[in-house]
Design a protein around this motif. Structure first.
Motif, PDB file in Angstrom:
ATOM      1  N   VAL A  57       1.474   2.555  -6.054  1.00 49.62           N
ATOM      2  CA  VAL A  57       1.018   1.238  -5.506  1.00 49.62           C
ATOM      3  C   VAL A  57       0.000   0.744  -6.792  1.00 49.62           C
ATOM      4  CG1 VAL A  57       1.268   1.960  -3.394  1.00 49.62           C
ATOM      5  CG2 VAL A  57      -0.990   2.647  -4.687  1.00 49.62           C
ATOM      6  N   VAL A 248       2.395  -2.429  -2.917  1.00 52.45           N
ATOM      7  CA  VAL A 248       3.412  -1.318  -3.134  1.00 52.45           C
ATOM      8  C   VAL A 248       4.413  -2.007  -4.483  1.00 52.45           C
ATOM      9  CG1 VAL A 248       5.497  -0.282  -2.116  1.00 52.45           C
ATOM     10  CG2 VAL A 248       3.085  -0.761  -0.749  1.00 52.45           C
ATOM     11  N   ASP A 251       8.213   1.683  -3.142  1.00 57.47           N
ATOM     12  CA  ASP A 251       8.028   2.424  -1.691  1.00 57.47           C
ATOM     13  C   ASP A 251       8.703   3.930  -1.919  1.00 57.47           C
ATOM     14  OD1 ASP A 251      10.247   1.505  -1.730  1.00 57.47           O
ATOM     15  OD2 ASP A 251      10.452   0.801   0.533  1.00 57.47           O
TER      16      ASP A 251
END
Length: 299
Positions: A57, A248, A251
């Motif tokens: 992230v 993000v 993920d």
């Protein structure tokens, strides 16, 4: 020349003797090596596997200030954020991660997602959906989740106070749970901080409206109106931005293979050690023990 040949012959005899000792005890070596291999395989099969899900992230780059100096000065006196965008204290990645790692947030996360039965699955009766014994406390759940989370910040960006990256990892006993926890941690922290920003902006707007009615000075009213506009922009960004604090980049997916233990590697190493240990025991028995038997100790 004769001495040289004699030394070579003695060395050859020594090596031949060593090989003969190994051959004479090959049955013992095989049995011990196989026994250690089997025992190591049985042991490692009882060790709980660990799966790690990872997400990359970055901090949402929404920090900035476009407020005029007069409005900013008044905001400082009133204790209000004068930026037209979001407060750095709420969007810096280190602050965001600190909140994600905090006890109130994790406890709320556990309750919202009903993770107590997952965390303490051995104490949970799936058929009756009740606890087998005493119900674990939410603090125990917090400790378990906290131990499973590992956050790695981009050190360069962190020290320079720039928009940086972070790696969030969760280790768990099965494949699905760590990916679920990682992905929902990011979603929930964005929701948590956006709700927090909306509440703070609403309180600031209420305060600004109250101060607006109490003054008749035109310049002060203009500054108050600008501050109110900025707070409304904050609310708009918090309401409309899905990735409020964290964006993000990659993920988390359920890991295909466990991270630990490395069962095959463990068995191979244990088998090799067993093989060498058996040879050492043979030479100890044939070479060292006879020497000790010949020694005479007197008190």
């Amino acid at each position: 020349m004769t001495d040289f040949n004699t030394n070579n012959t003695e060395d050859s005899v020594d090596i031949a003797d060593l090989l003969q000792v190994i051959l004479d005890n090959v049955k013992f070596i095989v049995i011990m090596t196989i026994s250690i291999a089997v025992l190591s395989a049985l042991y490692i099969s009882t060790v709980e596997r660990t799966y790690i899900a990872t997400s990359l992230v970055k901090s949402s780059s929404k920090v900035g200030s476009t407020g005029e100096s007069s409005a900013s000065g008044l905001a400082g006196l009133l204790g209000i954020q004068a930026s037209s965008t979001l407060s750095p204290t709420n969007t810096d990645i280190d602050s965001t991660m600190a909140i994600m790692y905090s006890r109130p947030f994790i406890e709320e996360f556990i309750i919202d997602h009903g993770l107590m039965s997952t965390i303490f699955e051995n104490d949970w009766d799936k058929e009756s959906k009740t606890w087998k014994g005493e119900e674990p406390s939410i603090i125990d759940g917090y400790e378990a989740i906290k131990k499973s989370i590992k956050i790695t910040l981009d050190p360069i960006a962190w020290t320079r106070r720039q928009v940086g990256f972070a790696i969030i990892q969760v280790a768990w006993r099965d494949k699905e749970t760590p990916a679920y926890i990682v992905n929902n941690l990011v979603k929930d922290i964005n929701t948590f901080l956006s709700v927090q920003m909306i509440e703070e902006s609403e309180q600031s707007i209420s305060f600004l409206d109250d101060q607006f009615t109490k003054t008749n000075v035109l310049s002060v009213r203009e500054s108050l109106s600008k501050l109110k506009t900025e707070q409304l922009r904050n609310m708009m960004l918090a309401n409309s931005s899905k990735d409020f604090a964290l964006t993000v980049i990659d993920d988390a997916l359920p890991p295909e293979f466990p991270t630990s233990p490395k069962r095959l590697q463990f068995v191979i190493i244990a088998t090799a050690l067993g093989f060498f240990a058996s040879i050492i025991l043979i030479f100890f028995k044939d070479a060292v023990l006879p020497i000790f038997k010949r020694l005479r100790f007197s008190l």
